[in-house]
Design an enzyme around this catalytic site. Structure first.
Site, PDB file in Angstrom:
ATOM      1  N   SER A   1      11.235 -12.250  -4.930  1.00  0.00           N
ATOM      2  CA  SER A   1      12.473 -11.810  -5.561  1.00  0.00           C
ATOM      3  C   SER A   1      13.667 -12.433  -4.846  1.00  0.00           C
ATOM      4  CB  SER A   1      12.556 -10.278  -5.495  1.00  0.00           C
ATOM      5  OG  SER A   1      13.874  -9.823  -5.662  1.00  0.00           O
TER       6      SER A   1
ATOM      7  N   GLY B   1       2.801  -3.014   3.982  1.00  0.00           N
ATOM      8  CA  GLY B   1       3.716  -4.140   4.097  1.00  0.00           C
ATOM      9  C   GLY B   1       3.018  -5.458   4.319  1.00  0.00           C
ATOM     10  N   GLU B   2       3.820  -6.417   4.739  1.00  0.00           N
ATOM     11  CA  GLU B   2       3.324  -7.754   5.081  1.00  0.00           C
ATOM     12  C   GLU B   2       4.098  -8.241   6.303  1.00  0.00           C
ATOM     13  OE1 GLU B   2       0.835  -9.045   3.563  1.00  0.00           O
ATOM     14  OE2 GLU B   2       0.792  -8.022   1.614  1.00  0.00           O
TER      15      GLU B   2
ATOM     16  N   ARG C   1      -4.790   1.345  -0.985  1.00  0.00           N
ATOM     17  CA  ARG C   1      -4.696  -0.092  -0.732  1.00  0.00           C
ATOM     18  C   ARG C   1      -4.525  -0.919  -2.003  1.00  0.00           C
ATOM     19  NH1 ARG C   1      -9.183  -4.414   1.555  1.00  0.00           N
ATOM     20  NH2 ARG C   1      -7.688  -5.975   2.278  1.00  0.00           N
TER      21      ARG C   1
ATOM     22  N   CYS D   1       0.818  -1.197   0.000  1.00  0.00           N
ATOM     23  CA  CYS D   1       0.000   0.000   0.000  1.00  0.00           C
ATOM     24  C   CYS D   1       0.852   1.246   0.000  1.00  0.00           C
ATOM     25  CB  CYS D   1      -0.890   0.007   1.252  1.00  0.00           C
ATOM     26  SG  CYS D   1      -1.822  -1.512   1.488  1.00  0.00           S
TER      27      CYS D   1
ATOM     28  N   ASP E   1      -3.187  -8.627   8.826  1.00  0.00           N
ATOM     29  CA  ASP E   1      -1.959  -8.384   9.574  1.00  0.00           C
ATOM     30  C   ASP E   1      -1.897  -6.942  10.061  1.00  0.00           C
ATOM     31  OD1 ASP E   1      -1.650  -7.467   6.954  1.00  0.00           O
ATOM     32  OD2 ASP E   1       0.473  -7.966   6.835  1.00  0.00           O
TER      33      ASP E   1
END
Length: 631
Positions: free
Chosen positions: A363, A76-77, A50, A2, A100
């Site tokens: 990645s 983020g995550e 978002r 986001c 989260d």
């Protein structure tokens, strides 16, 4: 993934301009095209764009606590959010969503500022706690996600995911920071905590900020660092087994998604390792994306195809014209400040390709920093062996003189290009490494800058960035020290910035399993001699992967994500770089020595010297001025 923004009035008295907050939020629409929301109360405004990845139905932000006294915007995550949610529920916390984001909010309620120590993932967030009259910001351990901020003389504190978001705030000046200009022309990017603008800053990785009503200064606090603490000696085979186990766990934790997920596959060791681990975790075919070049000198697509075939991935490849230089203005807009890593072009293209297939891509970034994979580590350690045998009092006059007298033979075979090596040997470890990685060494910057600008710098040199970090380094081992310097500068300032802006330009979330901070901690504790051994970088990493990847993929010479920059600037971009380097707008800044700019252009175009990196940095600086300052 986001974009977040915020305005906080530290006087606690003023209403927030909702229109200004809206402009900040919409400036980064590309980071989150799915939804956008604003929230304001007296002295506070928060905004969120978002990109829906987890909890698609109820993950909207800004998100509030049950009594609405605490509000969060988050980018983020957090990969261990399910474990933390279970722990928090056991403590009596009640959850309204499965996101989260709410885990981070509830973690703040449970543990306050130390909540960041419990999070495993990539994140940047802002929390307003009305009961404590506190604004809290944090950025993840290694700096995968960005955070920009400014505290203005009027008492307004603004923050956002991109520099452009806070620069829309009307009170924030676009005056250039001379020290940041010096740093840019040394590194090719502006390292944390500076930005190119005078009163705008980046929150460094592993840092947090607590700001309260009445505060008149911002004091970022470090909560984590790469430890480089040597672990007890173990058998190599045991290390190899643990490495694969840990890597597999990191990859598995980052494969959680409610939207299509895949991976970048360049054919290099790191991305191939991530794909190999993904294939062990999932019975369905992994979706992989890669780009190739129509010039064999720069193309690695055959190795990506080999890995894709071996693991039966659903592979998507695209061949890019080696003369793909039409993105220069686009890049300047994306990065908001001058950014001279030309591999931003192929990075943009591979993100563009991946977004057509997936919303989340894994990645391989981070392997070179953790396991000493860069070629420059080999050069630096070879130079260090010479330093260890000769005292500085002898090296400085001897190699200093050789460096001054030896010609800069860009045209000669590499073995005869000794000028940079001589200059590095006349310096200590930190100064030598700075000299080796600078895109424009001290002697060139001294000619590039005008006398007026050098006076503005008041003796400041970009080496101070390295000196500051070296003074705080947890290790004095020469190889570990330069790895540490890269973790503090090159990784967040160049590599992660490049990927974040390129991916977010296409609303693509990129995850980096090799930069899980617990994996980084563990890898930093491995002996340096099993990272770089016999001239082989990433030695232990490659040995561990031998059961999974072919010898050719693991041990061939590294090409990297490069483009034919020198050729471009002598050919199709010749007039563009000449026009940019001598443009009135550039010269009117008073920063540059016009005679030397002209000399660089003509000497490079004539093929007498290779000024490709300095000229590209000048071109990107001029484009930044035109797109982001004088637009």
């Amino acid at each position: 993934m986001c974009g977040i923004v915020g305005i906080f009035d530290t006087t606690g008295q003023r209403e927030i301009d909702r229109a200004a907050l809206h402009r900040m939020n919409e400036s980064q629409f590309h980071r989150g095209p799915d939804e956008g929301e604003l929230y304001t109360e007296k002295a506070l405004g928060m905004g969120h764009r978002r990109l829906s990845v987890i909890d698609l139905a109820t993950g909207q932000q800004p998100l509030f606590s049950a009594d609405r006294s605490v509000v969060i915007v988050y980018n983020g995550e957090v990969y261990n959010y399910r474990e933390l949610m279970a722990e928090l529920k056991a403590m009596g916390h009640v959850f309204q969503t499965k996101s989260d984001t709410e885990v981070v909010l509830q973690a703040w309620l449970a543990w306050g500022p130390d909540c960041v120590r419990r999070l495993q993932g990539m994140f940047a967030f802002g929390i307003w706690d009305r009961n404590q009259q506190t604004m809290f910001l944090a950025r993840d351990h290694v700096g995968v996600k960005p955070m920009f901020y400014s505290l203005l003389p009027t008492g307004y504190f603004v923050f956002g995911s991109e520099l452009k978001s806070i620069m829309t705030f009307p009170e924030l000046s676009r005056k250039l920071n001379p020290r940041a200009v010096e740093e840019y022309f040394a590194f090719g990017y502006v390292p944390e905590p500076h930005t190119i603008f005078h009163n705008a800053f980046k929150l460094p990785p592993g840092h947090r900020v607590t700001l309260r009503i009445g505060d008149t200064a911002v004091a970022p606090e470090k909560y984590w660092d790469v430890p480089f603490k040597l672990a007890p000696a173990r058998a190599q085979r045991d290390i190899e087994e643990e490495l694969i186990s840990r890597l597999g766990e990191c990859v598995q934790s980052q494969m959680v998604s409610d939207v299509p997920l895949g991976a970048f596959l360049s054919g290099g060791v790191d991305s191939s390792a991530v794909v190999a681990m993904m294939a062990q975790q999932d019975k369905e075919a992994v979706v992989t994306c890669s780009i190739g070049f129509d010039d064999p000198e720069f193309d690695e697509s055959k190795y990506a195809n080999e890995v894709a075939q071996h693991y039966h991935t659903t592979h998507h490849a695209q061949v890019v014209d080696k003369d793909d230089y039409g993105l220069i203005d686009t890049l300047a807009h994306l990065y908001d400040e001058p950014f001279a890593d030309s591999s931003a072009i192929p990075t943009y293209r591979v993100c563009q390709l991946a977004r057509r297939r997936v919303t989340v891509a894994l990645s391989g970034d981070g392997g070179d920093e953790s396991f000493a994979g860069y070629r420059r580590y080999r050069y630096a350690t070879a130079e260090q062996r010479v330093r260890d045998k000769l005292p500085l009092g002898l090296r400085k006059p001897v190699f200093g003189a050789l460096g001054r007298l030896y010609p800069k033979a860009d045209w000669a075979p590499r073995m005869f290009r000794a000028k940079t090596t001589f200059e590095a040997l006349a310096r200590d470890t930190v100064e030598g490494y700075f000299h080796g990685v600078s895109i424009m060494p001290d002697r060139v910057r001294a000619q590039l800058f005008s006398d007026r600008f050098k006076s503005e710098l008041q003796g400041y040199s970009a080496i101070e960035v390295f000196s500051r970090h070296a003074a705080n380094s947890p290790t004095d081992d020469p190889l570990s020290l330069i790895q540490y310097l890269d973790f503090k500068t090159w990784l967040p300032g160049d590599i992660l910035t490049k990927v974040d802006r390129a991916s977010m330009a296409h609303s693509l979330e990129v995850r980096v399993p090799l930069l899980d901070h617990t994996f980084v901690e563990w890898a930093s504790g491995l002996p340096p001699d099993i990272k770089l051994r016999g001239g082989e970088g990433k030695y232990i990493f490659k040995k561990s992967l031998e059961p999974f990847l072919s010898h050719e993929v693991l041990y061939r010479a590294k090409k990297g994500f490069s483009i034919p920059l020198a050729t471009w600037l002598r050919g199709p971009l010749r007039e563009k770089v000449r026009s940019a380097a001598l443009s009135p707008m550039l010269l009117e800044t008073g920063i540059f020595n016009e005679a030397f700019l002209r000399e660089m252009v003509e000497q490079h175009i004539a093929g007498n010297k290779d000024y490709s990196a300095p000229l590209w940095s000048v071109l990107m600086f001029e484009t930044f001025l035109r797109v982001s300052v004088n637009a």
